[in-house]
Motif scaffolding. Structure first.
Motif, mmCIF file in Angstrom:
data_model
loop_
_atom_site.group_PDB
_atom_site.id
_atom_site.type_symbol
_atom_site.label_atom_id
_atom_site.label_comp_id
_atom_site.label_asym_id
_atom_site.label_seq_id
_atom_site.Cartn_x
_atom_site.Cartn_y
_atom_site.Cartn_z
ATOM 1 N N ALA A 4 17.609 12.513 -6.174
ATOM 2 C CA ALA A 4 17.956 14.087 -5.800
ATOM 3 C C ALA A 4 16.785 14.094 -4.491
ATOM 4 N N ARG A 5 15.908 13.524 -4.483
ATOM 5 C CA ARG A 5 14.777 13.951 -3.309
ATOM 6 C C ARG A 5 15.538 13.238 -2.053
ATOM 7 N N MET A 6 16.040 12.104 -2.152
ATOM 8 C CA MET A 6 16.494 11.708 -0.960
ATOM 9 C C MET A 6 17.736 12.362 -0.565
ATOM 10 N N GLN A 7 18.472 13.034 -1.281
ATOM 11 C CA GLN A 7 19.620 14.001 -1.139
ATOM 12 C C GLN A 7 19.223 15.106 -0.235
ATOM 13 N N ALA A 8 17.960 15.720 -0.667
ATOM 14 C CA ALA A 8 17.284 16.745 -0.255
ATOM 15 C C ALA A 8 16.594 16.538 0.993
ATOM 16 N N ALA A 9 16.270 15.502 1.385
ATOM 17 C CA ALA A 9 15.404 15.102 2.426
ATOM 18 C C ALA A 9 16.001 15.483 4.048
ATOM 19 N N PRO A 10 15.169 15.848 4.965
ATOM 20 C CA PRO A 10 15.930 16.166 6.276
ATOM 21 C C PRO A 10 16.445 14.858 6.748
ATOM 22 N N GLN A 11 17.487 15.040 7.761
ATOM 23 C CA GLN A 11 18.235 13.918 8.286
ATOM 24 C C GLN A 11 17.158 12.871 8.955
ATOM 25 N N ALA A 12 16.059 13.388 9.314
ATOM 26 C CA ALA A 12 15.276 12.463 10.165
ATOM 27 C C ALA A 12 14.384 11.188 9.216
ATOM 28 N N LEU A 13 14.349 11.641 7.796
ATOM 29 C CA LEU A 13 13.772 11.157 6.838
ATOM 30 C C LEU A 13 14.868 10.031 6.089
ATOM 31 N N GLN A 14 16.341 10.288 6.219
ATOM 32 C CA GLN A 14 17.115 9.388 5.404
ATOM 33 C C GLN A 14 16.973 7.895 5.820
ATOM 34 N N GLY A 15 16.797 7.434 6.710
ATOM 35 C CA GLY A 15 16.570 6.107 7.126
ATOM 36 C C GLY A 15 15.498 5.504 6.732
ATOM 37 N N ALA A 16 14.533 6.374 6.489
ATOM 38 C CA ALA A 16 13.265 5.710 5.696
ATOM 39 C C ALA A 16 13.321 5.353 4.165
ATOM 40 N N PHE A 17 14.340 6.624 3.569
ATOM 41 C CA PHE A 17 14.757 6.124 2.299
ATOM 42 C C PHE A 17 15.752 5.159 2.009
ATOM 43 N N GLN A 18 16.446 4.800 2.942
ATOM 44 C CA GLN A 18 17.621 3.692 2.947
ATOM 45 C C GLN A 18 16.637 2.331 3.261
ATOM 46 N N ALA A 19 15.580 2.296 4.085
ATOM 47 C CA ALA A 19 14.987 1.194 4.146
ATOM 48 C C ALA A 19 14.239 0.797 2.968
ATOM 49 N N VAL A 20 13.502 1.697 2.208
ATOM 50 C CA VAL A 20 13.004 1.311 1.149
ATOM 51 C C VAL A 20 13.845 0.659 0.019
ATOM 52 N N ARG A 21 15.303 1.071 0.082
ATOM 53 C CA ARG A 21 16.303 0.652 -0.897
ATOM 54 C C ARG A 21 16.617 -0.825 -0.363
ATOM 55 N N ARG A 22 16.650 -0.810 0.726
ATOM 56 C CA ARG A 22 16.994 -2.319 1.213
ATOM 57 C C ARG A 22 15.828 -3.327 0.798
ATOM 58 N N ALA A 23 14.657 -2.902 1.159
ATOM 59 C CA ALA A 23 13.434 -3.969 1.034
ATOM 60 C C ALA A 23 13.494 -4.045 -0.406
ATOM 61 N N PHE A 24 13.691 -3.133 -1.367
ATOM 62 C CA PHE A 24 13.260 -3.588 -2.614
ATOM 63 C C PHE A 24 14.458 -4.030 -3.628
ATOM 64 N N SER A 76 0.697 -1.079 -0.093
ATOM 65 C CA SER A 76 0.090 0.115 -0.082
ATOM 66 C C SER A 76 0.897 1.212 -0.056
ATOM 67 N N HIS A 77 1.846 1.376 0.797
ATOM 68 C CA HIS A 77 2.898 2.498 0.694
ATOM 69 C C HIS A 77 4.120 1.803 1.450
ATOM 70 N N PHE A 78 5.052 2.989 1.412
ATOM 71 C CA PHE A 78 6.572 2.571 1.757
ATOM 72 C C PHE A 78 6.940 2.528 3.147
ATOM 73 N N HIS A 79 6.139 2.897 4.211
ATOM 74 C CA HIS A 79 6.684 2.931 5.444
ATOM 75 C C HIS A 79 6.907 1.564 6.120
ATOM 76 N N GLY A 80 7.951 1.393 6.895
ATOM 77 C CA GLY A 80 8.706 0.152 7.414
ATOM 78 C C GLY A 80 7.852 -0.816 7.843
ATOM 79 N N ASP A 81 6.720 -0.717 8.396
ATOM 80 C CA ASP A 81 6.042 -1.456 9.040
ATOM 81 C C ASP A 81 5.226 -2.324 8.061
ATOM 82 N N HIS A 82 5.016 -1.833 6.539
ATOM 83 C CA HIS A 82 4.402 -2.319 5.614
ATOM 84 C C HIS A 82 5.608 -3.055 4.696
ATOM 85 N N ILE A 83 6.897 -2.618 4.415
ATOM 86 C CA ILE A 83 7.597 -3.099 3.551
ATOM 87 C C ILE A 83 8.809 -4.042 4.183
#
Length: 326
Positions: A183-203, A145-152
């Motif tokens: 580019a969006r990942m690089q521009a994201a706040p530090q708090a969001l970097q882990g979420a971007f990395q989790a998506v890349r790990r999952a997929f 449904s979406h890419f938050h960690g508890d779903h992916i």
């Protein structure tokens, strides 16, 4: 173009989610709050025409109830709403329930849970899948449904192996576009970097070749349709299943904790990345479910996470199915 409002909301959501996950993972639930109650039977069957729906409990987490949880309402008002329904007011339990649809077109699992990557009171999906009579190899399709960690996170195990080794992984194209944009990942706040990395790990790794992107409005299989539900994340989708005149809608994270956000759809949970858009989506989806008398499944609804909606005040009352064994 990067949406600054979305990033600000995403930072708040990620800070809350990641902080919670980190604290629970490393320290466990704070002892003064106790542990969330988990169901003795973690699967629940329901017939939907020629489809079979199976709710699969992945666990639950307990967190203190603070000012930050509902972002646009005073804490005392939130506590009063919980107390009026006989619920605790110093903490909230957040359950996690995925749904398996057994259809003539195959077996479709909606969201993947934590796998073995989460806190100790999570990661029960495979256990309950087995209790319902299925192996991970039996799953033909995993629909995200979406890419938050508890779903992916449950797409891959901690060792990197595929949790569902035969399944194609279906993802919303707008969600993929947001989270996979370098580019969006690089521009994201530090708090969001882990979420971007989790998506890349999952997929990443062996999952990449199994990814199938779909657009909102697409029919994923006969009787299964995706619908845009943006706001909680930039590209979240919900899913309607229809068979022989019966209907079900999996609302994913459109509403978190029905005692609060189904009763009060204008309230905003801290995990919504775009609070205003999420409110509009929540009301639209819940109105549809009530108007069409659909059976409703919610990822964070109390197990068995299946029920119906009845109008109440400016929102709806959640009427769960009885939690009997399958």
């Amino acid at each position: 173009m990067i949406d600054r409002r979305m990033f600000l909301g995403a930072g708040l959501a990620a800070t809350g989610w990641l902080a919670l996950g980190s604290a629970w993972s490393q320290q466990g639930t704070p002892p003064n709050l106790g542990a969330p109650a988990l169901p003795a039977v973690g699967h629940r069957r329901h017939r939907l025409g020629e489809f079979e729906l199976i709710a699969l409990h992945d666990g639950a987490l307990r967190r203190p109830l603070g000012e930050e949880f509902v972002r646009n309402v005073p804490l005392e008002q939130v506590k009063a709403m919980l107390a009026s329904q006989g619920l605790p007011t110093d903490y909230v339990d957040i359950p996690f329930t995925a749904f398996l649809a057994v259809t003539p077109a195959g077996r479709f699992l909606f969201d993947a849970g934590f796998g073995d990557n989460g806190p100790p009171t999570t990661g029960r999906l495979r256990e309950h899948l087995a209790a319902a009579g299925f192996k991970p190899e039996d799953i033909d399709h995993v629909v995200i449904s979406h890419f938050h960690g508890d779903h992916i996170n449950g797409v891959r195990l901690k060792d990197g192996a595929l949790t569902f080794p035969r399944a194609r992984i279906h993802v919303p194209a707008p969600e993929w576009a947001f989270w996979m944009d370098e580019a969006r990942m690089q521009a994201a706040p530090q708090a969001l970097q882990g979420a971007f990395q989790a998506v890349r790990r999952a997929f990443g790794g062996p999952v990449a070749e199994r990814i199938v992107q779909f657009q909102p409005g697409a029919e994923l299989a006969p009787g299964i349709r995706a619908e845009a539900a943006f706001g909680h994340t930039p590209g979240m989708c919900v899913f309607t299943l229809r068979s022989q005149g019966q209907g079900f809608i999996y609302v994913a994270d459109t509403a978190n904790i029905p005692a609060l956000f189904v009763r009060n759809p204008e309230w905003s949970v801290m995990f919504d990345m775009d609070a205003e858009l999420a409110r509009q989506t929540r009301r639209r989806i819940l109105e549809q479910a009530a108007r069409e008398r659909l059976l409703v499944g919610g990822y964070h609804f109390p197990f068995p996470a299946l029920g119906t909606l009845e109008p109440m005040g400016t929102g709806w009352d959640w009427r769960p199915l009885a939690p009997v064994s399958g």
